[in-house]
Design a protein around this motif. Sequence first.
Motif, PDB file in Angstrom:
ATOM      1  N   THR A   1       0.859  -1.190   0.000  1.00 27.86           N
ATOM      2  CA  THR A   1       0.000   0.000   0.000  1.00 27.86           C
ATOM      3  C   THR A   1       0.890   1.232   0.000  1.00 27.86           C
ATOM      4  N   PRO A   2       0.360   2.377  -0.402  1.00 26.47           N
ATOM      5  CA  PRO A   2       1.069   3.633  -0.137  1.00 26.47           C
ATOM      6  C   PRO A   2       0.965   3.969   1.340  1.00 26.47           C
ATOM      7  N   GLU A   3       1.586   5.038   1.735  1.00 26.89           N
ATOM      8  CA  GLU A   3       1.457   5.498   3.120  1.00 26.89           C
ATOM      9  C   GLU A   3       0.038   6.005   3.332  1.00 26.89           C
ATOM     10  N   LEU A   4      -0.601   5.534   4.392  1.00 28.51           N
ATOM     11  CA  LEU A   4      -1.993   5.861   4.672  1.00 28.51           C
ATOM     12  C   LEU A   4      -2.120   6.433   6.079  1.00 28.51           C
ATOM     13  N   GLY A   5      -3.209   7.135   6.319  1.00 29.29           N
ATOM     14  CA  GLY A   5      -3.488   7.661   7.643  1.00 29.29           C
ATOM     15  C   GLY A   5      -4.329   6.703   8.457  1.00 29.29           C
ATOM     16  N   THR A   6      -4.101   6.652   9.770  1.00 33.01           N
ATOM     17  CA  THR A   6      -4.895   5.798  10.646  1.00 33.01           C
ATOM     18  C   THR A   6      -6.259   6.443  10.915  1.00 33.01           C
TER      19      THR A   6
ATOM     20  N   VAL B   1       5.392  -4.170  12.706  1.00 34.59           N
ATOM     21  CA  VAL B   1       4.606  -5.196  13.411  1.00 34.59           C
ATOM     22  C   VAL B   1       4.312  -6.289  12.383  1.00 34.59           C
ATOM     23  N   ARG B   2       4.570  -7.541  12.773  1.00 32.21           N
ATOM     24  CA  ARG B   2       4.374  -8.614  11.794  1.00 32.21           C
ATOM     25  C   ARG B   2       4.059  -9.930  12.489  1.00 32.21           C
ATOM     26  N   GLY B   3       3.754 -10.937  11.686  1.00 29.23           N
ATOM     27  CA  GLY B   3       3.559 -12.284  12.186  1.00 29.23           C
ATOM     28  C   GLY B   3       2.415 -12.426  13.161  1.00 29.23           C
ATOM     29  N   ALA B   4       2.595 -13.309  14.136  1.00 34.99           N
ATOM     30  CA  ALA B   4       1.540 -13.607  15.101  1.00 34.99           C
ATOM     31  C   ALA B   4       1.173 -12.389  15.936  1.00 34.99           C
ATOM     32  N   ILE B   5       2.169 -11.546  16.228  1.00 35.91           N
ATOM     33  CA  ILE B   5       1.886 -10.338  17.015  1.00 35.91           C
ATOM     34  C   ILE B   5       0.999  -9.398  16.219  1.00 35.91           C
ATOM     35  N   LEU B   6       1.282  -9.224  14.925  1.00 37.23           N
ATOM     36  CA  LEU B   6       0.421  -8.388  14.094  1.00 37.23           C
ATOM     37  C   LEU B   6      -0.989  -8.958  14.020  1.00 37.23           C
ATOM     38  N   ASN B   7      -1.106 -10.257  13.866  1.00 37.88           N
ATOM     39  CA  ASN B   7      -2.430 -10.875  13.759  1.00 37.88           C
ATOM     40  C   ASN B   7      -3.262 -10.633  15.013  1.00 37.88           C
ATOM     41  N   GLU B   8      -2.639 -10.785  16.175  1.00 38.84           N
ATOM     42  CA  GLU B   8      -3.392 -10.588  17.421  1.00 38.84           C
ATOM     43  C   GLU B   8      -3.700  -9.108  17.645  1.00 38.84           C
ATOM     44  N   TRP B   9      -2.718  -8.243  17.329  1.00 41.54           N
ATOM     45  CA  TRP B   9      -2.953  -6.797  17.454  1.00 41.54           C
ATOM     46  C   TRP B   9      -4.104  -6.368  16.555  1.00 41.54           C
TER      47      TRP B   9
ATOM     48  N   GLU C   1      -4.377   0.024  16.327  1.00 39.27           N
ATOM     49  CA  GLU C   1      -4.090   1.136  17.255  1.00 39.27           C
ATOM     50  C   GLU C   1      -5.337   1.600  18.004  1.00 39.27           C
ATOM     51  N   GLY C   2      -6.509   1.193  17.512  1.00 31.41           N
ATOM     52  CA  GLY C   2      -7.746   1.524  18.202  1.00 31.41           C
ATOM     53  C   GLY C   2      -8.074   0.568  19.327  1.00 31.41           C
ATOM     54  N   GLY C   3      -7.293  -0.485  19.473  1.00 33.88           N
ATOM     55  CA  GLY C   3      -7.506  -1.449  20.549  1.00 33.88           C
ATOM     56  C   GLY C   3      -6.811  -1.038  21.833  1.00 33.88           C
ATOM     57  N   PRO C   4      -6.752  -1.941  22.807  1.00 28.97           N
ATOM     58  CA  PRO C   4      -6.239  -1.582  24.134  1.00 28.97           C
ATOM     59  C   PRO C   4      -4.743  -1.256  24.164  1.00 28.97           C
ATOM     60  N   LEU C   5      -3.962  -1.802  23.240  1.00 31.21           N
ATOM     61  CA  LEU C   5      -2.517  -1.579  23.285  1.00 31.21           C
ATOM     62  C   LEU C   5      -2.089  -0.254  22.683  1.00 31.21           C
ATOM     63  N   LYS C   6      -2.924   0.347  21.844  1.00 29.85           N
ATOM     64  CA  LYS C   6      -2.584   1.566  21.095  1.00 29.85           C
ATOM     65  C   LYS C   6      -1.437   1.283  20.110  1.00 29.85           C
ATOM     66  N   TYR C   7      -0.527   2.258  19.910  1.00 27.28           N
ATOM     67  CA  TYR C   7       0.514   2.142  18.877  1.00 27.28           C
ATOM     68  C   TYR C   7       1.756   1.402  19.383  1.00 27.28           C
ATOM     69  N   PRO C   8       2.488   0.747  18.465  1.00 27.46           N
ATOM     70  CA  PRO C   8       3.753   0.113  18.870  1.00 27.46           C
ATOM     71  C   PRO C   8       4.792   1.165  19.230  1.00 27.46           C
ATOM     72  N   THR C   9       5.632   0.840  20.193  1.00 23.54           N
ATOM     73  CA  THR C   9       6.680   1.758  20.651  1.00 23.54           C
ATOM     74  C   THR C   9       8.073   1.171  20.510  1.00 23.54           C
TER      75      THR C   9
END
Length: 628
Positions: A438-443, A469-477, A483-491
Amino acid sequence: MRVGLAKRDRSRSFGTYRTKVVGALAALLVLPIAAGLTTAGTAAAAPSPALTAPAATQNQGGATVGKVEWLSERRVALWINSPSMGIPIQVQILLARDWNVNPSATFPSVWMLDGLRATDIENGWTAETDAESFYADKNVNVILPVGGQSSFYSDWLEADNGVFYQWETFLTKELPSILENDWRTTQTRGVVGLSMGGTAAMSLAARNPGFFKFAASLSGILTTTSLGMPQAIQFAMNDAGKFNSAAMWGPPSNPQWAAHDPYTQADKLKGVSLYVSSGSGTTGPYDQPSGIPGVSTNYAGMGLEILARLTSQTFATKLNSLGIPAQINYRPSGTHSWPYWQFELHQLWPQLANALGTDVEKPACGASGAIAATAAANSWIGDCVTAEYSVAGGLAQDFRNGRIYWTSATGANPIAGRIAGEYMNTGAAAGPLGFPTTPELGTPDGQGRFNHFQNGSIYWTWWTGAHAVRGAILNEWAAQGYEGGPLKYPTAAEIATPGKAGNVQGFEIGAMYNSANGTYAVLGMIMGKYGELGWENGWLGFPKSNEVAIKDNGRFTEFDGGNIYWSPATGAWSVANGPIFDGWKSVGYEGGKLGYPLSDKFDIPGGTQQNFQFGWITVIDGKTEIHP
């Protein structure tokens, strides 16, 4: 839209302090110029001939690279362990136009020196000007030292303010071999500095014959030992960081002042292509006028530019008496501020390019096919600076403000700024993420940006930075709402957990763990308690569930060795698997007569105890007792 380093509104030049004294002085100095009592003009001379032999290879002096971080697709930051200064020094590089097109090529370099208020975050040339986009089509490696507030890029006699500046040693003895051995940089160098950096550009070129083929001073103070200048420099250094000039070069009578004075060292600049510019101090096109004719609201910048003009004139006169050619530009207006130095950067380029033996104009290039269509649909990416080239089974093409990747499977997609930097940190197209899809997109919340890739995503905000963010961690996130879930953005990046097989990635509100148990989030105060107990290497082990909502707005997370419970009334406490947990279970967990835990388990004579809201449980000699 390109995600880049944010510009900050700050004055970072030679002493751009704002005081009533300086403001009054500036007005007094400017009035004669506004009244036409001085003249301004341009004196030009042919560029000096190129040196007949390259400088000798520099000794690295034990310097090592401690960290490398890509900030964009062609901008990289190095943290270099400096033996002379005893601390890591950050140096950023804007890589040459053909860095990717011709991976065996080497490139001359341009060193960009900052002003008196240099910060440890970013060089002022990229923070305050268009230098990054300007150099995007130039075939030079641009070297950007970061830090050195009030240092004049020199070796100091003493430590001051907790630092022992040895900038000349670092720049001329420790840094070059790293650039040459690891970053395809030749010994053909030019240096451009503004204000303090302009002083240093001339001083370093004079003190290190053959090191630079080109030196430019933009509003530099070029006679540091003339009447009153040591005192003016001391005043400015005190204002910019509370530094003492005596720690730098001793008292004004010390020979080190003359040894670093461009005027007294001018004879050593023979053979260097020189460029000197300064404004007049009067209101120019980038200034806001005041009520006094010729006087802008940038009072300090007016006075400082007049000092730069006077010392530059004296320096130019000395060069002329020595028969040393130089391009001298006395601008009819302008103050001591960044817009004028950006203007001069553009003006000096042809002379700098000729001195370094590189092309002034970029070669013709054009985009075609899907890449051309994508460039047209994303006008922010600017004009092309290279032709297409092969990468990891696909194609790429560099543009002024980013890069477009293409494969038949993914199509053509642009990437730029800090997201592109993180992509480079992961190995780019040859790394685990693969090609962008994808191109760069806004959240959806309007606060972040992202690109999706074949095998993951990169998310960015100005406060968290860019992280893949990738793999199993991306799938669960994703299952939890991104970013709209409980964890918010990756740091942070995903890393392997130490001591046990698994992976973890940090987010704003907690972390996501992946282990043999599966992939689960640990959040907030439960995360805090988990860390207090040793993370996955403690007795709790890895998580076995996400956070579960329970009575009275409470939460719990299950782990290998037990659970952590939290409620607004009690905070977060662990309950280990075993007799205490079984006893608490027998009376209804947090919904029973004991309520939530109020402590972790602790030792008592003959056994252990754990306290709850409405009682406690003991295990003594293997016997469990509940005390409501």
